[in-house]
Design an enzyme around this catalytic site. Sequence first.
Site, PDB file in Angstrom:
ATOM      1  N   ARG A   1      32.863  35.200  34.878  1.00 15.77           N
ATOM      2  CA  ARG A   1      34.018  36.043  35.178  1.00 15.77           C
ATOM      3  C   ARG A   1      33.841  37.348  34.399  1.00 15.77           C
ATOM      4  O   ARG A   1      33.348  37.340  33.263  1.00 15.77           O
ATOM      5  CB  ARG A   1      35.327  35.375  34.728  1.00 15.77           C
ATOM      6  CG  ARG A   1      35.765  34.209  35.575  1.00 15.77           C
ATOM      7  CD  ARG A   1      36.291  34.652  36.950  1.00 15.77           C
ATOM      8  NE  ARG A   1      36.752  33.529  37.758  1.00 15.77           N
ATOM      9  CZ  ARG A   1      36.038  32.914  38.689  1.00 15.77           C
ATOM     10  NH1 ARG A   1      34.805  33.299  38.960  1.00 15.77           N
ATOM     11  NH2 ARG A   1      36.565  31.909  39.380  1.00 15.77           N
TER      12      ARG A   1
ATOM     13  N   HIS B   1      30.449  39.743  43.504  1.00 12.37           N
ATOM     14  CA  HIS B   1      31.116  38.450  43.283  1.00 12.37           C
ATOM     15  C   HIS B   1      30.897  37.550  44.501  1.00 12.37           C
ATOM     16  O   HIS B   1      31.848  37.116  45.159  1.00 12.37           O
ATOM     17  CB  HIS B   1      32.614  38.624  43.005  1.00 12.37           C
ATOM     18  CG  HIS B   1      33.221  37.397  42.357  1.00 12.37           C
ATOM     19  ND1 HIS B   1      34.315  37.426  41.542  1.00 12.37           N
ATOM     20  CD2 HIS B   1      32.856  36.082  42.399  1.00 12.37           C
ATOM     21  CE1 HIS B   1      34.608  36.209  41.124  1.00 12.37           C
ATOM     22  NE2 HIS B   1      33.727  35.364  41.637  1.00 12.37           N
TER      23      HIS B   1
ATOM     24  N   GLU C   1      37.686  44.097  40.102  1.00 11.10           N
ATOM     25  CA  GLU C   1      37.083  43.762  41.397  1.00 11.10           C
ATOM     26  C   GLU C   1      38.109  44.051  42.484  1.00 11.10           C
ATOM     27  O   GLU C   1      39.291  43.755  42.288  1.00 11.10           O
ATOM     28  CB  GLU C   1      36.682  42.283  41.432  1.00 11.10           C
ATOM     29  CG  GLU C   1      35.623  41.954  40.389  1.00 11.10           C
ATOM     30  CD  GLU C   1      35.227  40.477  40.377  1.00 11.10           C
ATOM     31  OE1 GLU C   1      35.733  39.707  41.220  1.00 11.10           O
ATOM     32  OE2 GLU C   1      34.420  40.094  39.525  1.00 11.10           O
TER      33      GLU C   1
END
Length: 316
Positions: free
Chosen positions: A232, A279, A261
């Site tokens: 993360r 991601h 993000e």
Amino acid sequence: MSKPDILVMYPTRPHAMAKLQDAYTLHRYDEARDREAFLAEHGPKCRGVVTNGHAALTRDMLDHLPNCEIVACASAGFESIDVAALADHGIAFTNTSAALYDDVADAALMLTLAARRELVQAHAYVQTGAWGEKGPYPLLSSLAGKRAGILGFGTIGAAIAERFAPLKLTIGYTARSKKDVAHRYFADPMDLADWADILVVIVPGGAETDGMVDAAMLAALGPTGTLVNVARGSVVDEAALIDALEAGKLGSAGLDVYRDEPQPDPRLTGLPNVTLYPHHASGTVETRDAMAQLVVENLAAHFEGRSLLTPVSAPA
Ligand code: NAP
């Protein structure tokens, strides 16, 4: 017999949603305009929740879910879900680590190789004609014989180690507890960073690990070191990462995750010594289907009185 009511906080793959639709009465919190009101109205009748790590499920929200028996999460990470509160309420919880670890470990390997061998930069070197104009690409550093530190040695960390071993990397790791593996254990992440040439981050996100990879750890990795983050964005002090990469205090980074993000800091994305992925470590059709299917099967197991396939126990 009436179908159990399920609250959908985050939808899963269409074919799995269709199966859920057949078996349950779905309440689409994810589509509600006023989510608070929707939860207050429909929450009390729901016996299960379908969600993923993007949707918050707090202790306060559980006040509206007094009959909830199970939360099926379609991701591996669940820092937005208060699992201690679920445990306090006797609510079962499942995730999908078991369905995605191969793809995420592959992504860690890909980012490691790409960052170390400058795949993106070398690709541009060929594509732009620089190779013909400037001559051979500069020499790089071999992976074989280097030290790879894995920060977090759970389902995915172990799968990363399996991929690294054949590359003749020496492997070390940090976890809260020592594992029964031949790799060297470091209780302190700083010692791991100090020892490693490559540090792969794969601990959960959340308050406990926020900023765990800090300026000191990045400096310990050093000018020839590589940071790979498939966990993360919150686990890494991103401002410190940008400073270290800019100043050449850290050699390179391979990143799948970011603080912001889907629009990461342009100071980071503009650097020449980063390899970036959106991601998307688990982003394959096969794996996303398998993750969705696990949600379906965990709910079915629960409501048929069978053992859950992938239960997650509450933190000690
Ligand atoms: P896991 O099986 O629960 O493993 C987590 C590991 O981290 C365990 O070894 C654990 O130690 C260690 N750990 C936890 N807190 C720690 C701390 N404070 N200090 C040191 N070590 C700590 O989880 P997983 O399935 O491997 O997934 C790990 C994380 O990867 C997920 O939580 C998620 O955030 C992330 N992820 C990202 C993607 C992506 O798309 N990029 C995809 C999937 C997962 P112990 O073993 O001692 O408990």
